[in-house]
Motif scaffolding. Structure first.
Motif, mmCIF file in Angstrom:
data_model
loop_
_atom_site.group_PDB
_atom_site.id
_atom_site.type_symbol
_atom_site.label_atom_id
_atom_site.label_comp_id
_atom_site.label_asym_id
_atom_site.label_seq_id
_atom_site.Cartn_x
_atom_site.Cartn_y
_atom_site.Cartn_z
ATOM 1 N N ASN A 45 123.796 -40.165 -55.280
ATOM 2 C CA ASN A 45 124.517 -40.950 -54.132
ATOM 3 C C ASN A 45 125.048 -39.650 -53.021
ATOM 4 O O ASN A 45 126.003 -39.730 -52.535
ATOM 5 N N ARG A 46 124.108 -38.868 -53.003
ATOM 6 C CA ARG A 46 124.594 -37.852 -51.831
ATOM 7 C C ARG A 46 124.043 -38.077 -50.744
ATOM 8 O O ARG A 46 122.813 -38.415 -50.519
ATOM 9 N N PRO A 47 124.258 -37.809 -49.398
ATOM 10 C CA PRO A 47 123.881 -38.225 -48.051
ATOM 11 C C PRO A 47 122.621 -37.050 -48.102
ATOM 12 O O PRO A 47 122.714 -35.989 -48.297
ATOM 13 N N ARG A 48 121.694 -37.601 -47.480
ATOM 14 C CA ARG A 48 120.522 -36.787 -47.218
ATOM 15 C C ARG A 48 119.926 -37.090 -45.767
ATOM 16 O O ARG A 48 120.120 -38.357 -45.440
ATOM 17 N N SER A 49 119.579 -36.189 -45.169
ATOM 18 C CA SER A 49 119.129 -36.137 -43.759
ATOM 19 C C SER A 49 117.643 -35.452 -43.877
ATOM 20 O O SER A 49 117.221 -34.907 -44.722
ATOM 21 N N GLY A 50 117.106 -35.786 -42.537
ATOM 22 C CA GLY A 50 115.719 -34.955 -42.436
ATOM 23 C C GLY A 50 115.806 -33.595 -42.413
ATOM 24 O O GLY A 50 114.697 -32.966 -42.931
ATOM 25 N N ALA A 51 116.764 -33.185 -42.078
ATOM 26 C CA ALA A 51 117.078 -31.532 -41.989
ATOM 27 C C ALA A 51 116.821 -31.079 -43.421
ATOM 28 O O ALA A 51 116.524 -29.758 -43.660
ATOM 29 N N ASP A 52 117.292 -31.655 -44.299
ATOM 30 C CA ASP A 52 117.258 -31.274 -45.705
ATOM 31 C C ASP A 52 115.649 -30.807 -46.293
ATOM 32 O O ASP A 52 115.787 -30.214 -47.050
ATOM 33 N N PHE A 53 114.675 -31.477 -45.539
ATOM 34 C CA PHE A 53 113.476 -31.104 -45.966
ATOM 35 C C PHE A 53 112.651 -30.163 -45.002
ATOM 36 O O PHE A 53 111.526 -30.334 -44.721
ATOM 37 N N ALA A 54 113.525 -29.516 -44.217
ATOM 38 C CA ALA A 54 112.850 -28.527 -43.407
ATOM 39 C C ALA A 54 112.212 -27.417 -43.939
ATOM 40 O O ALA A 54 112.520 -27.061 -45.101
ATOM 41 N N GLN A 56 109.119 -27.885 -45.617
ATOM 42 C CA GLN A 56 108.591 -28.868 -46.292
ATOM 43 C C GLN A 56 107.624 -29.637 -45.931
ATOM 44 O O GLN A 56 107.853 -30.417 -44.695
ATOM 45 N N VAL A 57 106.213 -29.933 -46.434
ATOM 46 C CA VAL A 57 105.452 -30.990 -45.777
ATOM 47 C C VAL A 57 106.014 -32.399 -46.635
ATOM 48 O O VAL A 57 106.392 -32.222 -47.773
ATOM 49 N N THR A 165 105.696 -29.002 -41.965
ATOM 50 C CA THR A 165 106.697 -28.326 -42.127
ATOM 51 C C THR A 165 108.076 -27.995 -41.128
ATOM 52 O O THR A 165 109.037 -27.844 -41.408
ATOM 53 N N ARG A 166 107.584 -28.346 -39.962
ATOM 54 C CA ARG A 166 108.703 -28.499 -38.835
ATOM 55 C C ARG A 166 109.012 -29.945 -38.617
ATOM 56 O O ARG A 166 109.685 -29.911 -37.574
ATOM 57 N N GLY A 167 108.904 -30.618 -39.308
ATOM 58 C CA GLY A 167 109.376 -32.206 -39.432
ATOM 59 C C GLY A 167 108.447 -33.082 -38.135
ATOM 60 O O GLY A 167 109.044 -33.980 -38.016
ATOM 61 N N ARG A 168 107.341 -32.531 -37.648
ATOM 62 C CA ARG A 168 106.835 -33.296 -37.035
ATOM 63 C C ARG A 168 105.879 -34.501 -37.635
ATOM 64 O O ARG A 168 105.199 -34.063 -38.624
ATOM 65 N N ALA A 169 105.886 -35.434 -37.067
ATOM 66 C CA ALA A 169 104.913 -36.575 -37.612
ATOM 67 C C ALA A 169 103.342 -36.170 -37.216
ATOM 68 O O ALA A 169 103.123 -35.914 -36.072
ATOM 69 N N ARG A 170 102.824 -36.077 -38.315
ATOM 70 C CA ARG A 170 101.140 -35.671 -38.121
ATOM 71 C C ARG A 170 100.450 -36.575 -38.424
ATOM 72 O O ARG A 170 99.344 -37.004 -37.698
#
Lengths: 198, 142
Positions: A45-54, A56-57, A165-170
């Motif tokens: 139940n922790r908030p997660r955002s896209g930045a958490d996965f910087a 990472q693929v 790994t930079r969060g871009r849709a590929r």
């Protein structure tokens, strides 16, 4: 101005004609979809955002835990392919986004994610958060009628969205893509950028 | 070989022949998911006979309800379709496999663990019944 959201499939159909010599084997979506951004919660139940996965693929898939066939089959496949990366698997996150928050409480999400191994993160959110995410990636989902036990089916998009790994849709992977193609493209996304030489 | 032994042998062969002719199941397994989430059962169903058989019901004391389902992918959307029955044509084989036909197993009556075997009873429209052991495999099984 209200922007018209074209369904992903239509966009892909229109964009599909001129695939140039891509280094990748899966469908290239880099010009079609925005970078990874989400506001959801995880199994704790922790908030997660896209930045958490910087760094990472990210492999993102929409589904629901009461889905006995397609969703676990997809997750088992993704987890199996990522396991083949060996030590590099630590740089890949598989995000399972449940669009069924009514049944997929954090406790259910946590147990479900754990069943598929350490690289799978099961997430969900409010209908508003999920709606925003679905719109961003041009996917849709819908709820069927409940049966006598209160169980219902959820239709959902079947594609896997892949971010670098930079969060871009590929890339976009579907069930018809082979494990070998999926593995090769993830490895390519994980490889360090080539140094320009003259 | 004595006459009695010959009789016994031909009876044995006849019985074996009859047993081989009815629908058979191989590669039967269930994908385990946590809690009481519905599960999918997979198998290969084969009909060696020259007449068709129709699967009309599947049951087990381990589950409250079992349905025959098929997953469909239409326009990039994943959906499921419940089938009231499944015809197994003469000399045909139907594979229940991930992403296609599957048995949907609702409501565990007792907990399941990986590695155990669960008996499912397959019932056909002509009254033929087949008890099949399904192996419970990990969520990550393929």
């Amino acid at each position: 101005m209200k922007r018209l959201v074209w369904p992903l499939l239509l966009v892909l159909a229109l964009a599909g004609c001129g695939d140039s010599a891509s280094l990748y084997r899966l469908r290239d979506i880099s010009a079609l979809l925005p970078p990874l951004a989400l506001r959801l919660h995880d199994g704790d139940n922790r908030p997660r955002s896209g930045a958490d996965f910087a760094g990472q693929v990210v492999l993102m898939y929409f589904g629901y835990t009461h889905c006995p066939d397609i969703c676990p089959t997809t997750l088992a496949r993704l987890a199996g392919v990522v396991r083949q990366l060996g030590a590099a698997a630590a740089r890949v996150s598989i995000l399972f986004v449940s669009v069924d928050p009514a049944r997929d409480t954090p406790a259910v999400l946590r147990a479900y994610g754990e069943a598929f191994g350490p690289r799978v993160v099961a997430l969900s959110g409010s209908q508003r958060q999920l709606g925003a995410l679905a719109k961003r990636y041009r996917v849709s989902y819908g709820f069927g009628p409940a049966d006598s036990d209160g169980q219902y089916e959820v239709s959902h998009s079947s594609a896997v969205f892949i971010f670098d790994t930079r969060g871009r849709a590929r890339l976009l992977a579907t069930a018809s893509d082979s494990d070998a193609d999926l593995l090769a493209d993830i490895q390519r996304l994980l490889a360090p950028a080539p140094v320009a030489t003259r | 070989m004595t006459l009695a032994a010959r009789w016994l042998l031909s009876l044995l062969l006849l019985w074996q022949g009859a047993a081989l002719a009815a629908p058979q199941v191989t590669q039967a397994w269930i994908r385990l998911l946590p809690g009481d989430l519905p599960l999918a059962g997979y198998m290969t169903l084969r009909n060696p006979e020259s007449q068709s058989h129709t699967l009309v019901a599947v049951s087990s004391p381990q589950f409250k309800r079992i349905e025959i389902h098929r997953s469909l992918a239409q326009s990039g959307m994943a959906r499921m379709q419940a089938l009231p029955r499944l015809e197994l044509k003469a000399h045909a084989q139907v594979r229940f496999s991930p992403g296609g036909y599957h048995l949907m197993l609702f409501g565990r009556t007792r907990p399941l663990r990986r590695g155990q075997t669960v008996e499912l009873l397959l019932q056909f429209d002509d009254g033929y019944q087949l008890s099949v052991p399904f192996e419970v495999r990990a969520a990550t099984a393929r």
